[in-house]
Design an enzyme around this catalytic site. Structure first.
Site, PDB file in Angstrom:
ATOM      1  N   GLY A 225      -7.482  26.670 -44.442  1.00 31.60           N
ATOM      2  CA  GLY A 225      -8.735  27.885 -43.836  1.00 31.60           C
ATOM      3  C   GLY A 225     -10.198  26.602 -43.549  1.00 31.60           C
ATOM      4  O   GLY A 225     -10.710  26.770 -44.106  1.00 31.60           O
TER       5      GLY A 225
ATOM      6  N   THR B 297     -11.266  24.411 -42.468  1.00 28.73           N
ATOM      7  CA  THR B 297     -12.103  24.245 -41.304  1.00 28.73           C
ATOM      8  C   THR B 297     -12.956  25.281 -40.820  1.00 28.73           C
ATOM      9  O   THR B 297     -14.035  25.620 -39.992  1.00 28.73           O
ATOM     10  CB  THR B 297     -11.603  24.568 -39.831  1.00 28.73           C
ATOM     11  OG1 THR B 297     -10.290  24.776 -39.304  1.00 28.73           O
ATOM     12  CG2 THR B 297     -11.260  22.336 -39.488  1.00 28.73           C
TER      13      THR B 297
ATOM     14  N   THR C 116     -12.940  44.063 -49.060  1.00 29.06           N
ATOM     15  CA  THR C 116     -13.445  44.797 -49.732  1.00 29.06           C
ATOM     16  C   THR C 116     -13.463  46.400 -49.483  1.00 29.06           C
ATOM     17  O   THR C 116     -13.880  47.161 -50.520  1.00 29.06           O
ATOM     18  CB  THR C 116     -14.723  43.985 -49.374  1.00 29.06           C
ATOM     19  OG1 THR C 116     -14.804  43.082 -49.772  1.00 29.06           O
ATOM     20  CG2 THR C 116     -15.769  45.078 -50.669  1.00 29.06           C
TER      21      THR C 116
ATOM     22  N   HIS D  17     -21.324  43.184 -42.203  1.00 25.94           N
ATOM     23  CA  HIS D  17     -20.916  42.177 -41.654  1.00 25.94           C
ATOM     24  C   HIS D  17     -21.505  41.154 -40.133  1.00 25.94           C
ATOM     25  O   HIS D  17     -21.928  41.623 -39.802  1.00 25.94           O
ATOM     26  CB  HIS D  17     -19.481  41.981 -41.845  1.00 25.94           C
ATOM     27  CG  HIS D  17     -19.306  42.202 -42.749  1.00 25.94           C
ATOM     28  ND1 HIS D  17     -18.321  42.991 -43.165  1.00 25.94           N
ATOM     29  CD2 HIS D  17     -18.102  41.136 -44.112  1.00 25.94           C
ATOM     30  CE1 HIS D  17     -17.779  42.975 -44.794  1.00 25.94           C
ATOM     31  NE2 HIS D  17     -17.852  41.684 -44.905  1.00 25.94           N
ATOM     32  N   HIS D  18     -21.452  40.047 -40.235  1.00 27.83           N
ATOM     33  CA  HIS D  18     -21.170  39.247 -38.978  1.00 27.83           C
ATOM     34  C   HIS D  18     -20.869  39.774 -37.764  1.00 27.83           C
ATOM     35  O   HIS D  18     -19.947  40.038 -37.812  1.00 27.83           O
ATOM     36  CB  HIS D  18     -21.847  37.288 -39.884  1.00 27.83           C
ATOM     37  CG  HIS D  18     -20.372  37.000 -39.712  1.00 27.83           C
ATOM     38  ND1 HIS D  18     -19.295  37.078 -39.669  1.00 27.83           N
ATOM     39  CD2 HIS D  18     -19.688  37.636 -41.700  1.00 27.83           C
ATOM     40  CE1 HIS D  18     -17.791  36.558 -40.165  1.00 27.83           C
ATOM     41  NE2 HIS D  18     -17.983  36.898 -41.370  1.00 27.83           N
TER      42      HIS D  18
ATOM     43  N   ALA E 216      -7.891  38.682 -54.466  1.00 27.92           N
ATOM     44  CA  ALA E 216      -9.122  39.745 -53.420  1.00 27.92           C
ATOM     45  C   ALA E 216      -9.247  39.694 -52.366  1.00 27.92           C
ATOM     46  O   ALA E 216     -10.266  38.110 -52.209  1.00 27.92           O
ATOM     47  CB  ALA E 216      -9.678  39.081 -54.981  1.00 27.92           C
TER      48      ALA E 216
ATOM     49  N   LYS F 235     -17.002  37.951 -37.016  1.00 32.46           N
ATOM     50  CA  LYS F 235     -15.756  38.453 -38.875  1.00 32.46           C
ATOM     51  C   LYS F 235     -14.617  39.256 -37.323  1.00 32.46           C
ATOM     52  O   LYS F 235     -15.099  39.554 -36.274  1.00 32.46           O
ATOM     53  CB  LYS F 235     -16.150  39.876 -39.122  1.00 32.46           C
ATOM     54  CG  LYS F 235     -14.925  40.499 -40.328  1.00 32.46           C
ATOM     55  CD  LYS F 235     -15.649  41.283 -41.730  1.00 32.46           C
ATOM     56  CE  LYS F 235     -14.533  41.638 -42.554  1.00 32.46           C
ATOM     57  NZ  LYS F 235     -13.465  40.381 -42.598  1.00 32.46           N
TER      58      LYS F 235
ATOM     59  N   MET G  84     -14.320  37.953 -53.720  1.00 32.58           N
ATOM     60  CA  MET G  84     -14.475  37.087 -54.621  1.00 32.58           C
ATOM     61  C   MET G  84     -16.113  37.156 -55.875  1.00 32.58           C
ATOM     62  O   MET G  84     -16.102  36.005 -56.268  1.00 32.58           O
ATOM     63  CB  MET G  84     -14.142  35.559 -54.011  1.00 32.58           C
ATOM     64  CG  MET G  84     -12.923  35.251 -53.775  1.00 32.58           C
ATOM     65  SD  MET G  84     -11.571  35.555 -55.038  1.00 32.58           S
ATOM     66  CE  MET G  84     -10.361  35.521 -53.843  1.00 32.58           C
TER      67      MET G  84
HETATM   68  N1  LIG Z   1     -11.846  37.376 -50.618  1.00 34.20           N
HETATM   69  C1  LIG Z   1     -13.123  37.097 -50.296  1.00 34.20           C
HETATM   70  O1  LIG Z   1     -13.766  36.745 -51.135  1.00 34.20           O
HETATM   71  C2  LIG Z   1     -13.704  36.931 -48.922  1.00 34.20           C
HETATM   72  C3  LIG Z   1     -12.612  36.510 -47.907  1.00 34.20           C
HETATM   73  N2  LIG Z   1     -12.756  35.909 -46.682  1.00 34.20           N
HETATM   74  C4  LIG Z   1     -11.821  36.548 -45.523  1.00 34.20           C
HETATM   75  O2  LIG Z   1     -11.193  35.001 -45.618  1.00 34.20           O
HETATM   76  C5  LIG Z   1     -11.368  34.961 -43.941  1.00 34.20           C
HETATM   77  C6  LIG Z   1     -11.781  33.570 -43.283  1.00 34.20           C
HETATM   78  O3  LIG Z   1     -12.530  33.943 -43.513  1.00 34.20           O
HETATM   79  P1  LIG Z   1     -14.105  32.913 -42.638  1.00 34.20           P
HETATM   80  O4  LIG Z   1     -14.404  31.501 -43.820  1.00 34.20           O
HETATM   81  O5  LIG Z   1     -15.197  33.990 -42.399  1.00 34.20           O
HETATM   82  O6  LIG Z   1     -13.339  32.720 -41.170  1.00 34.20           O
HETATM   83  P2  LIG Z   1     -13.469  31.794 -40.354  1.00 34.20           P
HETATM   84  O7  LIG Z   1     -12.470  32.571 -38.957  1.00 34.20           O
HETATM   85  O8  LIG Z   1     -14.262  30.768 -40.078  1.00 34.20           O
HETATM   86  O9  LIG Z   1     -12.208  30.572 -40.561  1.00 34.20           O
HETATM   87  C7  LIG Z   1     -10.308  31.186 -40.376  1.00 34.20           C
HETATM   88  C8  LIG Z   1      -9.686  29.224 -40.853  1.00 34.20           C
HETATM   89  O10 LIG Z   1      -8.466  29.555 -40.315  1.00 34.20           O
HETATM   90  C9  LIG Z   1      -7.823  28.931 -39.889  1.00 34.20           C
HETATM   91  N3  LIG Z   1      -6.391  29.509 -39.165  1.00 34.20           N
HETATM   92  C10 LIG Z   1      -6.698  30.390 -38.488  1.00 34.20           C
HETATM   93  N4  LIG Z   1      -5.358  30.667 -38.210  1.00 34.20           N
HETATM   94  C11 LIG Z   1      -4.539  30.061 -38.558  1.00 34.20           C
HETATM   95  C12 LIG Z   1      -3.402  29.757 -38.807  1.00 34.20           C
HETATM   96  N5  LIG Z   1      -2.217  30.371 -37.604  1.00 34.20           N
HETATM   97  N6  LIG Z   1      -2.840  28.588 -38.985  1.00 34.20           N
HETATM   98  C13 LIG Z   1      -3.492  28.627 -40.377  1.00 34.20           C
HETATM   99  N7  LIG Z   1      -4.575  28.082 -40.471  1.00 34.20           N
HETATM  100  C14 LIG Z   1      -5.313  29.142 -39.640  1.00 34.20           C
HETATM  101  C15 LIG Z   1      -8.760  28.543 -38.714  1.00 34.20           C
HETATM  102  O11 LIG Z   1      -8.316  27.504 -38.843  1.00 34.20           O
HETATM  103  P3  LIG Z   1      -8.930  26.707 -37.550  1.00 34.20           P
HETATM  104  O12 LIG Z   1     -10.259  26.161 -37.130  1.00 34.20           O
HETATM  105  O13 LIG Z   1      -7.673  25.480 -36.856  1.00 34.20           O
HETATM  106  O14 LIG Z   1      -9.013  27.626 -36.359  1.00 34.20           O
HETATM  107  C16 LIG Z   1     -10.200  28.456 -39.862  1.00 34.20           C
HETATM  108  O15 LIG Z   1      -9.630  27.161 -40.753  1.00 34.20           O
HETATM  109  C17 LIG Z   1     -11.341  36.622 -43.689  1.00 34.20           C
HETATM  110  O16 LIG Z   1      -9.749  36.924 -43.321  1.00 34.20           O
HETATM  111  C18 LIG Z   1     -12.234  36.919 -44.082  1.00 34.20           C
HETATM  112  O17 LIG Z   1     -12.088  37.697 -43.843  1.00 34.20           O
HETATM  113  C19 LIG Z   1     -14.015  35.915 -46.026  1.00 34.20           C
HETATM  114  C20 LIG Z   1     -15.489  35.725 -46.797  1.00 34.20           C
HETATM  115  C21 LIG Z   1     -14.631  35.988 -47.986  1.00 34.20           C
HETATM  116  O1  LIG Z   2     -15.367  38.386 -43.626  1.00 31.84           O
HETATM  117  C1  LIG Z   2     -15.946  37.857 -43.412  1.00 31.84           C
HETATM  118  O2  LIG Z   2     -17.273  37.372 -43.495  1.00 31.84           O
HETATM  119  C2  LIG Z   2     -16.237  38.563 -45.391  1.00 31.84           C
HETATM  120  N1  LIG Z   2     -14.397  39.616 -45.766  1.00 31.84           N
HETATM  121  C3  LIG Z   2     -14.098  39.791 -46.886  1.00 31.84           C
HETATM  122  C4  LIG Z   2     -13.377  41.254 -46.143  1.00 31.84           C
HETATM  123  O3  LIG Z   2     -13.079  41.494 -45.219  1.00 31.84           O
HETATM  124  O4  LIG Z   2     -13.854  42.051 -47.270  1.00 31.84           O
HETATM  125  C5  LIG Z   2     -15.074  40.021 -47.687  1.00 31.84           C
HETATM  126  C6  LIG Z   2     -16.470  39.923 -47.915  1.00 31.84           C
HETATM  127  O5  LIG Z   2     -17.342  40.964 -47.358  1.00 31.84           O
HETATM  128  C7  LIG Z   2     -16.722  38.672 -45.996  1.00 31.84           C
END
Ligand SMILES: NC(=O)C1=CN([C@@H]2O[C@H](COP(=O)(O)OP(=O)(O)OC[C@H]3O[C@@H](n4cnc5c(N)ncnc54)[C@H](OP(=O)(O)O)[C@@H]3O)[C@@H](O)[C@H]2O)C=CC1
Ligand SMILES: O=C(O)C1=N[C@H](C(=O)O)C[C@H](O)C1
Length: 257
Positions: free
Chosen positions: A8, A10, A157, A146-147, A114, A150, A117
């Protein structure tokens, strides 16, 4: 230096992981899994690949902030193709099948999963369990914000918070969770736990667990004000999980909570 592979890279959080690792004294980014183009300056020896095997082979630990389909491919690499590195999984929105894959893969490699995080939410989960149990007659309602980008709802969470609230009352969340109210739906039932989602603007992540009774209510809120709270938290637990036995770990295990 610990070699960290990123799934992920990008994405919104993945990109911050790359930045944070550039300044880390104990860990560095070794490989990034991408499908398309990665518009990012990386150390010259970083491997950019769309091959899961290469991601595993180039890393001591893999951090995943991606999408459920991508995490599924990561877990399949462990279960079917011999991927054998510890995983830190932060992606949310899994199906039951994907949750089962997580359990299966954690019998082969150590996995920390988690839905949030941050240290604050780890503590909030504990506070919610305590409040839910102690204030047994209070109605519990959860709101997450959230933004606008999402894609999964409710947030991982919010679901984890709801699980803590339900299990502290010996309830099964699937039996009591409400995800919307509209129309002549009748009065609130005693045990129901609503989990509602708001989306808009650039809100990083805000979770409020309310416990409401006649004459008083308590609201427990966590607000993430910077997205690198999550990337930094993931790097911290990635360092912790190296060398651990194959098992599914929670963030509480890593933080000693
Ligand atoms: N546990 C935590 O603390 C947190 C969890 N999250 C979770 O993390 C995830 C990512 O969030 P966020 O960064 O905002 O999302 P983004 O949409 O910005 O990024 C998603 C990433 O996943 C990649 N991706 C999507 N589909 C595939 C696939 N089939 N195979 C490989 N790579 C893939 C995308 O690549 P590409 O650009 O090529 O599409 C991109 O790099 C979400 O599920 C979010 O809820 C987010 C924040 C905190
Ligand atoms: O997608 C997000 O941005 C986030 N996702 C996580 C979630 O689904 O709980 C954690 C955080 O709140 C940000």
């Amino acid at each position: 230096m610990i070699k960290v592979g990123i799934l992920g890279g990008t994405g919104r959080v993945g990109s911050l992981l790359i930045d944070d690792l550039a300044n880390d004294k104990e860990a560095r980014v070794s490989a990034v899994h991408v499908f398309g183009k990665l518009e990012k300056n990386l150390p010259s020896d970083t491997i950019v690949t769309n091959d899961m095997k290469v991601l595993f082979d180039s890393s001591d630990v893999i951090i995943d902030f991606s999408a459920p389909a991508a995490t599924e491919a990561l877990l399949t690499q462990v279960i079917e193709n011999g991927g054998n590195k510890p995983l830190v999984i932060a992606t949310t929105g899994f199906t039951k099948h994907q949750q089962n894959l997580l359990l299966e893969a954690s019998k082969i490699v150590p996995i920390l999963y988690a839905t949030n995080m941050s240290l604050g939410v780890a503590v909030l989960n504990k506070l919610v369990a305590l409040a839910s149990k102690t204030l047994r007659d209070f109605d519990i309602e959860i709101v997450e914000q959230h933004h606008r980008h999402k894609v999964d709802s409710p947030s991982g969470t919010a679901l984890t918070l709801a699980e803590h609230a339900a299990s502290a009352r010996d309830l099964n969340l699937d039996d009591v969770r409400i995800s919307g109210r509209d129309g002549q739906i009748g009065a609130r039932t005693k045990d129901e736990i609503a989990v509602m989602a708001l989306r808009g603007g650039d809100i990083v992540g805000r979770h409020t667990v309310g416990l409401y009774n006649d004459g008083e209510f308590l609201e427990l809120n966590h607000t993430a004000t910077a997205r690198n709270t999550f990337s930094k938290g993931a790097i911290k637990v990635a360092k912790w999980i190296i060398g651990k036995d194959a098992k599914l770990y929670s963030i509480n295990d890593a933080l000693g909570l």
